[in-house]
Scaffold this motif. Sequence first.
Motif, PDB file in Angstrom:
ATOM      1  N   GLN A  92      10.189  -0.660  12.352  1.00 47.58           N
ATOM      2  CA  GLN A  92       9.150  -1.159  11.580  1.00 47.58           C
ATOM      3  C   GLN A  92       7.852  -0.777  12.496  1.00 47.58           C
ATOM      4  N   PHE A  93       6.960  -0.216  11.709  1.00 49.58           N
ATOM      5  CA  PHE A  93       5.744   0.217  12.230  1.00 49.58           C
ATOM      6  C   PHE A  93       4.404   0.212  11.382  1.00 49.58           C
ATOM      7  N   TYR A  94       3.657  -0.808  11.319  1.00 51.27           N
ATOM      8  CA  TYR A  94       2.523  -1.179  10.320  1.00 51.27           C
ATOM      9  C   TYR A  94       1.140  -1.589  10.963  1.00 51.27           C
ATOM     10  N   VAL A  95       0.151  -0.881  10.515  1.00 51.26           N
ATOM     11  CA  VAL A  95      -1.102  -1.012  10.758  1.00 51.26           C
ATOM     12  C   VAL A  95      -1.942  -1.631   9.524  1.00 51.26           C
ATOM     13  N   ALA A  96      -2.789  -2.828   9.983  1.00 50.82           N
ATOM     14  CA  ALA A  96      -3.590  -3.513   8.899  1.00 50.82           C
ATOM     15  C   ALA A  96      -4.502  -2.124   8.342  1.00 50.82           C
ATOM     16  N   ASP A 116       1.060  -1.246  -0.061  1.00 54.03           N
ATOM     17  CA  ASP A 116       0.099   0.033  -0.028  1.00 54.03           C
ATOM     18  C   ASP A 116       1.048   1.240  -0.029  1.00 54.03           C
ATOM     19  N   ALA A 117       1.878   1.277   0.654  1.00 55.57           N
ATOM     20  CA  ALA A 117       2.712   2.497   0.995  1.00 55.57           C
ATOM     21  C   ALA A 117       3.893   2.584   0.344  1.00 55.57           C
ATOM     22  N   HIS A 118       4.377   1.523  -0.262  1.00 53.28           N
ATOM     23  CA  HIS A 118       5.668   1.545  -0.851  1.00 53.28           C
ATOM     24  C   HIS A 118       5.981   1.193  -2.442  1.00 53.28           C
ATOM     25  N   ARG A 164      -6.582   1.283  10.155  1.00 51.65           N
ATOM     26  CA  ARG A 164      -6.034   2.581   9.793  1.00 51.65           C
ATOM     27  C   ARG A 164      -7.279   3.833  10.166  1.00 51.65           C
ATOM     28  N   GLY A 165      -6.987   4.737  10.428  1.00 52.70           N
ATOM     29  CA  GLY A 165      -7.627   5.753  10.852  1.00 52.70           C
ATOM     30  C   GLY A 165      -8.548   5.550  12.101  1.00 52.70           C
ATOM     31  N   SER A 166      -8.363   4.476  12.818  1.00 54.16           N
ATOM     32  CA  SER A 166      -9.192   4.252  13.911  1.00 54.16           C
ATOM     33  C   SER A 166      -8.586   4.606  15.192  1.00 54.16           C
ATOM     34  N   VAL A 219      -5.583   3.336  16.513  1.00 50.52           N
ATOM     35  CA  VAL A 219      -4.777   2.072  16.942  1.00 50.52           C
ATOM     36  C   VAL A 219      -3.454   2.449  16.574  1.00 50.52           C
ATOM     37  N   ALA A 220      -3.223   3.172  15.553  1.00 49.59           N
ATOM     38  CA  ALA A 220      -1.767   3.535  15.443  1.00 49.59           C
ATOM     39  C   ALA A 220      -1.114   4.478  16.451  1.00 49.59           C
ATOM     40  N   ALA A 221      -2.142   5.552  16.826  1.00 54.07           N
ATOM     41  CA  ALA A 221      -1.683   6.217  18.113  1.00 54.07           C
ATOM     42  C   ALA A 221      -1.561   5.555  19.144  1.00 54.07           C
ATOM     43  N   GLY A 241       7.859  10.304   0.078  1.00 51.46           N
ATOM     44  CA  GLY A 241       6.408   9.992  -0.576  1.00 51.46           C
ATOM     45  C   GLY A 241       5.379   9.513   0.089  1.00 51.46           C
ATOM     46  N   ASN A 242       5.791   8.547   1.316  1.00 50.29           N
ATOM     47  CA  ASN A 242       4.829   7.939   2.133  1.00 50.29           C
ATOM     48  C   ASN A 242       4.271   8.986   2.897  1.00 50.29           C
ATOM     49  N   ASP A 243       3.102   9.682   2.093  1.00 45.46           N
ATOM     50  CA  ASP A 243       2.800  10.849   2.922  1.00 45.46           C
ATOM     51  C   ASP A 243       1.606  10.645   3.780  1.00 45.46           C
ATOM     52  N   ARG A 244       0.990   9.536   4.058  1.00 45.54           N
ATOM     53  CA  ARG A 244       0.072   9.190   5.166  1.00 45.54           C
ATOM     54  C   ARG A 244       0.949   9.005   6.279  1.00 45.54           C
ATOM     55  N   ALA A 245       1.994   8.219   6.163  1.00 43.37           N
ATOM     56  CA  ALA A 245       2.787   7.791   7.127  1.00 43.37           C
ATOM     57  C   ALA A 245       3.425   9.152   7.865  1.00 43.37           C
ATOM     58  N   ALA A 246       3.924   9.926   7.009  1.00 41.20           N
ATOM     59  CA  ALA A 246       4.493  11.341   7.327  1.00 41.20           C
ATOM     60  C   ALA A 246       3.557  12.166   8.254  1.00 41.20           C
ATOM     61  N   ARG A 247       2.308  12.254   7.705  1.00 43.87           N
ATOM     62  CA  ARG A 247       1.474  12.902   8.311  1.00 43.87           C
ATOM     63  C   ARG A 247       1.121  12.503   9.662  1.00 43.87           C
ATOM     64  N   PHE A 248       1.062  11.234   9.734  1.00 42.67           N
ATOM     65  CA  PHE A 248       0.873  10.564  11.125  1.00 42.67           C
ATOM     66  C   PHE A 248       2.011  10.736  11.914  1.00 42.67           C
ATOM     67  N   TYR A 249       2.970  10.585  11.309  1.00 44.91           N
ATOM     68  CA  TYR A 249       4.410  10.737  12.367  1.00 44.91           C
ATOM     69  C   TYR A 249       4.250  12.200  13.006  1.00 44.91           C
ATOM     70  N   GLU A 250       3.880  13.220  12.027  1.00 41.23           N
ATOM     71  CA  GLU A 250       3.970  14.836  12.403  1.00 41.23           C
ATOM     72  C   GLU A 250       2.879  15.184  13.326  1.00 41.23           C
ATOM     73  N   LYS A 251       1.769  14.171  13.327  1.00 43.08           N
ATOM     74  CA  LYS A 251       0.628  14.356  14.401  1.00 43.08           C
ATOM     75  C   LYS A 251       1.099  13.912  15.546  1.00 43.08           C
ATOM     76  N   CYS A 252       2.002  12.962  15.668  1.00 42.61           N
ATOM     77  CA  CYS A 252       2.599  12.371  17.004  1.00 42.61           C
ATOM     78  C   CYS A 252       3.729  12.957  17.478  1.00 42.61           C
TER      79      CYS A 252
HETATM   80  C1  LIG Z   1       1.257   4.928   8.924  1.00 44.14           C
HETATM   81  C2  LIG Z   1       0.335   4.244   9.578  1.00 44.14           C
HETATM   82  C3  LIG Z   1       0.850   3.406  10.648  1.00 44.14           C
HETATM   83  C4  LIG Z   1      -0.474   5.476  10.102  1.00 44.14           C
HETATM   84  O1  LIG Z   1      -1.601   4.945  10.906  1.00 44.14           O
HETATM   85  P1  LIG Z   1      -3.242   5.411  10.323  1.00 44.14           P
HETATM   86  O2  LIG Z   1      -4.146   4.490  11.240  1.00 44.14           O
HETATM   87  O3  LIG Z   1      -3.238   5.304   9.027  1.00 44.14           O
HETATM   88  O4  LIG Z   1      -2.807   6.907  10.924  1.00 44.14           O
HETATM   89  P2  LIG Z   1      -3.996   7.915  11.001  1.00 44.14           P
HETATM   90  O5  LIG Z   1      -5.322   7.714  10.219  1.00 44.14           O
HETATM   91  O6  LIG Z   1      -4.167   8.442  12.441  1.00 44.14           O
HETATM   92  O7  LIG Z   1      -3.461   9.340  10.361  1.00 44.14           O
HETATM   93  C5  LIG Z   1      -2.922   9.324   9.088  1.00 44.14           C
HETATM   94  C6  LIG Z   1      -3.094  10.968   8.686  1.00 44.14           C
HETATM   95  O8  LIG Z   1      -2.778  10.901   7.343  1.00 44.14           O
HETATM   96  C7  LIG Z   1      -3.694  11.561   6.570  1.00 44.14           C
HETATM   97  N1  LIG Z   1      -3.797  10.927   5.139  1.00 44.14           N
HETATM   98  C8  LIG Z   1      -4.470   9.781   4.762  1.00 44.14           C
HETATM   99  N2  LIG Z   1      -3.894   9.518   3.554  1.00 44.14           N
HETATM  100  C9  LIG Z   1      -3.129  10.519   3.243  1.00 44.14           C
HETATM  101  C10 LIG Z   1      -2.350  10.984   2.264  1.00 44.14           C
HETATM  102  N3  LIG Z   1      -2.338  10.395   0.994  1.00 44.14           N
HETATM  103  N4  LIG Z   1      -1.451  12.229   2.241  1.00 44.14           N
HETATM  104  C11 LIG Z   1      -1.338  12.797   3.344  1.00 44.14           C
HETATM  105  N5  LIG Z   1      -1.979  12.315   4.431  1.00 44.14           N
HETATM  106  C12 LIG Z   1      -2.790  11.532   4.431  1.00 44.14           C
HETATM  107  C13 LIG Z   1      -5.183  11.334   7.215  1.00 44.14           C
HETATM  108  O9  LIG Z   1      -6.006  12.159   6.824  1.00 44.14           O
HETATM  109  C14 LIG Z   1      -4.460  11.303   8.753  1.00 44.14           C
HETATM  110  O10 LIG Z   1      -4.415  12.808   9.109  1.00 44.14           O
HETATM  111  P3  LIG Z   1      -5.621  13.499   9.934  1.00 44.14           P
HETATM  112  O11 LIG Z   1      -5.684  12.674  11.298  1.00 44.14           O
HETATM  113  O12 LIG Z   1      -5.012  14.856  10.207  1.00 44.14           O
HETATM  114  O13 LIG Z   1      -6.834  13.408   9.363  1.00 44.14           O
HETATM  115  C15 LIG Z   1      -0.730   3.297   8.627  1.00 44.14           C
HETATM  116  O14 LIG Z   1      -1.491   4.171   7.564  1.00 44.14           O
HETATM  117  C16 LIG Z   1      -0.070   2.178   7.845  1.00 44.14           C
HETATM  118  O15 LIG Z   1       0.185   1.205   8.299  1.00 44.14           O
HETATM  119  N6  LIG Z   1       0.376   2.343   6.663  1.00 44.14           N
HETATM  120  C17 LIG Z   1       1.128   1.324   5.949  1.00 44.14           C
HETATM  121  C18 LIG Z   1       2.318   1.007   6.314  1.00 44.14           C
HETATM  122  C19 LIG Z   1       3.216   2.205   6.454  1.00 44.14           C
HETATM  123  O16 LIG Z   1       3.483   3.181   5.809  1.00 44.14           O
HETATM  124  N7  LIG Z   1       3.991   2.228   7.566  1.00 44.14           N
HETATM  125  C20 LIG Z   1       5.060   3.124   7.964  1.00 44.14           C
HETATM  126  C21 LIG Z   1       6.194   2.970   7.305  1.00 44.14           C
HETATM  127  S1  LIG Z   1       7.481   4.293   7.486  1.00 44.14           S
END
Ligand SMILES: CC(C)(COP(=O)(O)OP(=O)(O)OC[C@H]1O[C@@H](n2cnc3c(N)ncnc32)[C@H](O)[C@@H]1OP(=O)(O)O)[C@@H](O)C(=O)NCCC(=O)NCCS
Length: 159
Positions: free
Chosen positions: A79-83, A27-29, A87-89, A91-93, A118-129
């Motif tokens: 390593q840090f992964y959520v199914a 999904d992410a990479h 996600r969005g629930s 659990v990751a926090a 470019g793993n923008d979702r993870a980056a956003r999550f880390y920054e939120k944390c």
């Molecule tokens: C990274 C991961 C652990 C985060 O957990 P999560 O439950 O998805 O995290 P959250 O939903 O709390 O936060 C993700 C944020 O990114 C945002 N987001 C979602 N898709 C996005 C995208 N394509 N670009 C930017 N931000 C995005 C969400 O809206 C949320 O931000 P918000 O709370 O301000 O709305 C999970 O997504 C995951 O396991 N991903 C696949 C594996 C991975 O990438 N692991 C990390 C390797 S470095």
Amino acid sequence: MTGTNIRDAQLSELGLLAKIWFDGWQDAHARIVPVELARLRTLKSFEERLRAASPGVRAAGAVGAPVGFYYLKGAELYQFYVASSARGSGVAAILMADAEARLGESGVHAAWLACAIGNDRAARFYEKCGWLRAGTVTDHLEVPGATFALEVWRYEKSL
Ligand SMILES: CC(C)(COP(=O)(O)OP(=O)(O)OC[C@H]1O[C@@H](n2cnc3c(N)ncnc32)[C@H](O)[C@@H]1OP(=O)(O)O)[C@@H](O)C(=O)NCCC(=O)NCCS
């Protein structure tokens, strides 16, 4: 998801955790890293790495039905992964709070992690944390019998 149990992973769950890792990696990479690296990221390779890291792997969710995991390597959240279903629930926090607590307990004051560019979702999550992007560095990723050099975002957090 308040109250999600974070605990040591059981050996019997490593296959399920490897699947979470494989699916999350895809999904992410898969779309943002070189194809030569993607070819090496097989389900079997993740299972072998989890086996080598165990004990030390922490899992989220009920025993036999994990929804995420992480493991550390020194000061690195390695390593840090959520199914996808979790996600969005939140659990990751909860998983992250456990990781930071364990880093702190092991005497780490300056934690770091690598995130694929470019793993923008993870980056956003880390920054939120509360993790801060320190810059772009070359990471030497584990691949079978070798390492693979990849430019990554380095994140840091003072604990
Ligand atoms: C990274 C991961 C652990 C985060 O957990 P999560 O439950 O998805 O995290 P959250 O939903 O709390 O936060 C993700 C944020 O990114 C945002 N987001 C979602 N898709 C996005 C995208 N394509 N670009 C930017 N931000 C995005 C969400 O809206 C949320 O931000 P918000 O709370 O301000 O709305 C999970 O997504 C995951 O396991 N991903 C696949 C594996 C991975 O990438 N692991 C990390 C390797 S470095």
